[in-house]
Scaffold this active site. Sequence first.
Site, PDB file in Angstrom:
ATOM      1  N   ASP A 156      -8.300   4.394  -1.526  1.00 22.91           N
ATOM      2  CA  ASP A 156      -7.767   3.193  -0.880  1.00 22.91           C
ATOM      3  C   ASP A 156      -7.898   2.056  -1.894  1.00 22.91           C
ATOM      4  OD1 ASP A 156      -7.194   0.911   0.565  1.00 22.91           O
ATOM      5  OD2 ASP A 156      -8.627   1.299   2.173  1.00 22.91           O
TER       6      ASP A 156
ATOM      7  N   CYS B 222       0.815  -1.219   0.000  1.00 24.23           N
ATOM      8  CA  CYS B 222       0.000   0.000   0.000  1.00 24.23           C
ATOM      9  C   CYS B 222       0.845   1.263   0.000  1.00 24.23           C
ATOM     10  CB  CYS B 222      -0.965   0.000   1.190  1.00 24.23           C
ATOM     11  SG  CYS B 222      -0.177  -0.210   2.807  1.00 24.23           S
TER      12      CYS B 222
ATOM     13  N   HIS C 120      -1.755   0.496   7.406  1.00 24.48           N
ATOM     14  CA  HIS C 120      -2.362   0.665   6.087  1.00 24.48           C
ATOM     15  C   HIS C 120      -2.134   2.101   5.659  1.00 24.48           C
ATOM     16  CE1 HIS C 120      -4.655  -0.617   2.730  1.00 24.48           C
ATOM     17  NE2 HIS C 120      -5.690   0.178   2.939  1.00 24.48           N
TER      18      HIS C 120
END
Length: 226
Positions: free
Chosen positions: A94, A19, A74
């Site tokens: 996201d 990520c 995250h």
Amino acid sequence: MSLLPPELPKDAVYTPYWCEENVYLLVQSFSQNPLLSETWDVSVVFISNHNRTVALWNQKLSKEPYGAVVWDYHVVVVLRPQVYPSNLRSWVYDFDTRLGLPVTWDSYFAQTFSTNVPDELQSSSFRVVSANIYLNQFASDRSHMLANISASETPVPSPTYIHPVPPYPPIRGPQCMSHNNLMEFVSMIENIDGYGDVFNVHEIPTFFLGPKDPELCRSKETSIKT
């Protein structure tokens, strides 16, 4: 006044489990659009806690429709309008959510986080870093994804990763003096290390839902490394 966020670039690169790098490439793409920077404040948001065990809902990797995924951390992108008429909202990008790409911050926050979980699984902290700082200062040598190799193995094998690596070289910002400072961004220790500002789960909704609060921003100032 209507202000819609930019669509996800058609050539956006996404690699599962990476990520922080997916986000880096996305804000890099956004930075090449001068009109975007005139309208939106672009932030990179690291989500974690001191245990590095945070539960997020509506993630694509969840094995159950209404189950949570527990990440050590995250990373997402948030676009916040620079002016705030009542009908303008911040937007979240996201790559791993089921909620849409982008999705409004209020919807994302309400459907991704919960306080009805044990303390060690709560997303208790959010490090908000400006896109420019992230692009210039972030670096990762990907060592956090190396598999543990037994010391008895001879000869020593080539690096083995727990997840397939992205199809491009490791990222190092042009002003970064380190080959790897990822964990300084992941860290939620305020005013000790890291970049940007750390907000708790009660402060972060107001930061992205309402107009900038100078007092809140001043109270959250940290030492930005240059």
